[in-house]
Design a protein around this motif. Sequence first.
Motif, PDB file in Angstrom:
ATOM      1  N   HIS A 101       0.803  -0.989  -0.032  1.00 35.49           N
ATOM      2  CA  HIS A 101       0.190  -0.101  -0.151  1.00 35.49           C
ATOM      3  C   HIS A 101       0.850   1.254  -0.017  1.00 35.49           C
ATOM      4  O   HIS A 101       2.059   1.225  -0.097  1.00 35.49           O
ATOM      5  N   TRP A 102       0.433   2.453   0.204  1.00 38.76           N
ATOM      6  CA  TRP A 102       1.003   3.620  -0.091  1.00 38.76           C
ATOM      7  C   TRP A 102       1.844   4.215   1.005  1.00 38.76           C
ATOM      8  O   TRP A 102       2.765   5.110   0.847  1.00 38.76           O
ATOM      9  N   HIS A 103       1.445   4.051   2.347  1.00 37.79           N
ATOM     10  CA  HIS A 103       2.203   4.564   3.377  1.00 37.79           C
ATOM     11  C   HIS A 103       3.644   4.503   3.358  1.00 37.79           C
ATOM     12  O   HIS A 103       4.222   3.495   3.164  1.00 37.79           O
ATOM     13  N   GLY A 138      17.900  -1.045  -9.896  1.00 38.44           N
ATOM     14  CA  GLY A 138      17.685  -1.820 -10.966  1.00 38.44           C
ATOM     15  C   GLY A 138      16.222  -2.478 -10.812  1.00 38.44           C
ATOM     16  O   GLY A 138      15.913  -3.173 -11.778  1.00 38.44           O
ATOM     17  N   ALA A 139      15.707  -2.223  -9.722  1.00 43.90           N
ATOM     18  CA  ALA A 139      14.325  -3.078  -9.494  1.00 43.90           C
ATOM     19  C   ALA A 139      13.348  -2.268  -9.965  1.00 43.90           C
ATOM     20  O   ALA A 139      13.050  -1.113 -10.052  1.00 43.90           O
ATOM     21  N   THR A 140      12.297  -3.031 -10.433  1.00 46.24           N
ATOM     22  CA  THR A 140      10.914  -2.608 -10.894  1.00 46.24           C
ATOM     23  C   THR A 140      10.019  -2.358  -9.653  1.00 46.24           C
ATOM     24  O   THR A 140       9.846  -3.712  -9.067  1.00 46.24           O
ATOM     25  N   VAL A 141       9.322  -1.265  -9.610  1.00 47.98           N
ATOM     26  CA  VAL A 141       8.573  -1.287  -8.247  1.00 47.98           C
ATOM     27  C   VAL A 141       7.006  -1.637  -8.848  1.00 47.98           C
ATOM     28  O   VAL A 141       6.595  -0.699  -9.799  1.00 47.98           O
ATOM     29  N   LEU A 142       6.364  -2.582  -8.138  1.00 47.90           N
ATOM     30  CA  LEU A 142       4.945  -2.867  -8.589  1.00 47.90           C
ATOM     31  C   LEU A 142       3.986  -2.812  -7.398  1.00 47.90           C
ATOM     32  O   LEU A 142       4.341  -2.994  -6.408  1.00 47.90           O
ATOM     33  N   ALA A 143       2.742  -2.326  -7.780  1.00 48.12           N
ATOM     34  CA  ALA A 143       1.877  -2.085  -6.756  1.00 48.12           C
ATOM     35  C   ALA A 143       0.526  -1.763  -7.455  1.00 48.12           C
ATOM     36  O   ALA A 143       0.267  -1.839  -8.906  1.00 48.12           O
ATOM     37  N   HIS A 144      -0.508  -1.999  -6.598  1.00 44.68           N
ATOM     38  CA  HIS A 144      -1.960  -1.108  -7.104  1.00 44.68           C
ATOM     39  C   HIS A 144      -1.886   0.021  -7.705  1.00 44.68           C
ATOM     40  O   HIS A 144      -1.229   0.944  -7.272  1.00 44.68           O
ATOM     41  N   GLU A 145      -2.980   0.280  -8.848  1.00 42.69           N
ATOM     42  CA  GLU A 145      -2.684   1.784  -9.406  1.00 42.69           C
ATOM     43  C   GLU A 145      -3.176   2.670  -8.484  1.00 42.69           C
ATOM     44  O   GLU A 145      -2.582   3.937  -8.534  1.00 42.69           O
ATOM     45  N   ASN A 146      -4.005   2.439  -7.416  1.00 45.63           N
ATOM     46  CA  ASN A 146      -4.177   3.363  -6.284  1.00 45.63           C
ATOM     47  C   ASN A 146      -2.911   3.723  -5.525  1.00 45.63           C
ATOM     48  O   ASN A 146      -2.787   4.910  -5.129  1.00 45.63           O
ATOM     49  N   THR A 147      -2.039   2.912  -5.339  1.00 45.87           N
ATOM     50  CA  THR A 147      -0.815   3.300  -4.597  1.00 45.87           C
ATOM     51  C   THR A 147      -0.093   4.476  -5.073  1.00 45.87           C
ATOM     52  O   THR A 147       0.304   5.392  -4.879  1.00 45.87           O
ATOM     53  N   ASP A 200      -4.825  -1.245  -0.713  1.00 51.69           N
ATOM     54  CA  ASP A 200      -4.140  -2.536  -0.186  1.00 51.69           C
ATOM     55  C   ASP A 200      -4.306  -3.722  -1.080  1.00 51.69           C
ATOM     56  O   ASP A 200      -5.251  -3.863  -1.737  1.00 51.69           O
ATOM     57  N   ILE A 201      -3.015  -4.608  -0.898  1.00 46.96           N
ATOM     58  CA  ILE A 201      -2.998  -5.715  -1.699  1.00 46.96           C
ATOM     59  C   ILE A 201      -2.516  -6.737  -0.646  1.00 46.96           C
ATOM     60  O   ILE A 201      -1.986  -6.179   0.319  1.00 46.96           O
ATOM     61  N   HIS A 202      -2.612  -8.102  -0.925  1.00 44.69           N
ATOM     62  CA  HIS A 202      -2.078  -8.912  -0.180  1.00 44.69           C
ATOM     63  C   HIS A 202      -1.282  -9.861  -1.301  1.00 44.69           C
ATOM     64  O   HIS A 202      -1.559  -9.779  -2.306  1.00 44.69           O
ATOM     65  N   VAL A 203      -0.244 -10.540  -0.747  1.00 50.02           N
ATOM     66  CA  VAL A 203       0.699 -11.299  -1.736  1.00 50.02           C
ATOM     67  C   VAL A 203       0.544 -12.759  -1.314  1.00 50.02           C
ATOM     68  O   VAL A 203       1.213 -12.899  -0.164  1.00 50.02           O
ATOM     69  N   HIS A 204       0.232 -13.670  -1.938  1.00 49.84           N
ATOM     70  CA  HIS A 204       0.171 -15.103  -1.726  1.00 49.84           C
ATOM     71  C   HIS A 204       1.305 -15.738  -2.400  1.00 49.84           C
ATOM     72  O   HIS A 204       1.281 -15.939  -3.509  1.00 49.84           O
ATOM     73  N   PHE A 205       2.289 -16.479  -1.586  1.00 50.83           N
ATOM     74  CA  PHE A 205       3.198 -17.020  -2.434  1.00 50.83           C
ATOM     75  C   PHE A 205       2.729 -18.705  -2.132  1.00 50.83           C
ATOM     76  O   PHE A 205       2.822 -19.188  -1.111  1.00 50.83           O
ATOM     77  N   GLU A 206       2.267 -19.009  -3.077  1.00 49.91           N
ATOM     78  CA  GLU A 206       1.402 -20.272  -2.975  1.00 49.91           C
ATOM     79  C   GLU A 206       2.166 -21.597  -2.699  1.00 49.91           C
ATOM     80  O   GLU A 206       1.599 -22.296  -2.077  1.00 49.91           O
ATOM     81  N   ASN A 207       3.494 -21.622  -3.497  1.00 46.09           N
ATOM     82  CA  ASN A 207       4.083 -22.991  -3.178  1.00 46.09           C
ATOM     83  C   ASN A 207       4.636 -22.846  -1.604  1.00 46.09           C
ATOM     84  O   ASN A 207       4.695 -24.001  -1.057  1.00 46.09           O
ATOM     85  N   ALA A 208       5.234 -21.785  -1.280  1.00 49.12           N
ATOM     86  CA  ALA A 208       5.921 -21.697   0.099  1.00 49.12           C
ATOM     87  C   ALA A 208       4.598 -21.738   1.103  1.00 49.12           C
ATOM     88  O   ALA A 208       4.799 -21.587   2.304  1.00 49.12           O
ATOM     89  N   ASN A 209       3.454 -21.229   0.736  1.00 50.29           N
ATOM     90  CA  ASN A 209       2.243 -21.157   1.634  1.00 50.29           C
ATOM     91  C   ASN A 209       2.493 -20.284   2.857  1.00 50.29           C
ATOM     92  O   ASN A 209       2.396 -20.435   3.970  1.00 50.29           O
ATOM     93  N   VAL A 210       2.834 -19.037   2.273  1.00 52.26           N
ATOM     94  CA  VAL A 210       3.281 -17.733   2.907  1.00 52.26           C
ATOM     95  C   VAL A 210       2.228 -16.806   2.430  1.00 52.26           C
ATOM     96  O   VAL A 210       2.247 -16.523   1.003  1.00 52.26           O
ATOM     97  N   ILE A 211       1.679 -15.955   3.138  1.00 54.21           N
ATOM     98  CA  ILE A 211       0.714 -14.599   2.833  1.00 54.21           C
ATOM     99  C   ILE A 211       1.287 -13.566   3.303  1.00 54.21           C
ATOM    100  O   ILE A 211       1.241 -13.464   4.535  1.00 54.21           O
ATOM    101  N   GLN A 212       1.558 -12.764   2.621  1.00 50.35           N
ATOM    102  CA  GLN A 212       2.134 -10.940   3.107  1.00 50.35           C
ATOM    103  C   GLN A 212       0.865 -10.229   3.071  1.00 50.35           C
ATOM    104  O   GLN A 212       0.378 -10.023   1.919  1.00 50.35           O
ATOM    105  N   MET A 213       0.445  -9.806   4.292  1.00 49.81           N
ATOM    106  CA  MET A 213      -0.898  -9.153   4.260  1.00 49.81           C
ATOM    107  C   MET A 213      -0.692  -7.345   4.386  1.00 49.81           C
ATOM    108  O   MET A 213      -1.550  -6.747   4.369  1.00 49.81           O
ATOM    109  N   GLY A 214       0.566  -7.098   4.446  1.00 48.02           N
ATOM    110  CA  GLY A 214       0.816  -5.643   5.009  1.00 48.02           C
ATOM    111  C   GLY A 214      -0.183  -5.338   6.005  1.00 48.02           C
ATOM    112  O   GLY A 214      -0.227  -6.014   7.074  1.00 48.02           O
TER     113      GLY A 214
END
Length: 257
Positions: A43-45, A59-68, A133-147
């Motif tokens: 998110h934007w904070h 060199g990183a690309t920053v990726l986020a929701h358009e509202n961010t 806000d977004i959440h990020v699901h790492f499906e194989n690792a079974n990890v969810i980042q909720m911010g």
Amino acid sequence: MLVLNGPDGKFVVDTFVAPAWPRLKEALDGLGNAPVKCVIDTHWHFDHTDNNTRLHAAGATVLAHENTKKRMSEPHDLPVLYRGTDGALAGLHFDPSPVEALPQQTFFDTCKLQANGESLVLQHVAPAHTDTDIHVHFENANVIQMGDLFFNWMYPYIDPSTGGKITGMIAAANKILSLAGNDTKIVAGHGPLGNKADLMEFRDMLVTSCDRVERLKSAGKSAQEVVAEKPFADLDPIWGNGIINSEQWVQVVYLTL
């Protein structure tokens, strides 16, 4: 923060605050020589985006929701939500973020990535902590980042100035509970690493808080009068020891119903 590291590069979720940069860089470098390929902002904070500029410059690309991107491009004045015995909550001014810190890639609803043998699913939610806000699901690792959709064992801050809603926080928690299993690691925006049981406790606290304040607000009581009722006296020993105290939490709930 969370890092997915491997031959495809480092994928970093959230970038923390600017003063932490020296130790953050040291920690990232300590994971190996692979460059930071992608930064994902939940998110934007500022406490989740402050080091975007440095990682983008590397060199990183920053990726986020358009509202961010939209919110980071604007000046913001977070109003004083409550000025009580323990001081004021919010009352902060933010200039627009530098162009170099803004997301270079955005999405509207869902974004899926494949990297380092992992499947990442980025999902936007209805206005909750903010409208970004977004959440990020790492499906194989079974990890969810909720911010900041999840503050583990503390009252959360919800930002009414950019669309935050306590009902959205409850909905987001319910969504993640439907995705998570008992072994899923759930990364909170604030507080220790959590699991499904922790998130259930958080969701139940949100529901209880919402119900109690809504009842008093519907009866015509002002925010100050609701504070005086001490509606969270039984919750405070568990939840009131973080960055938001009981009086402030009453005001947050009152304003974000």
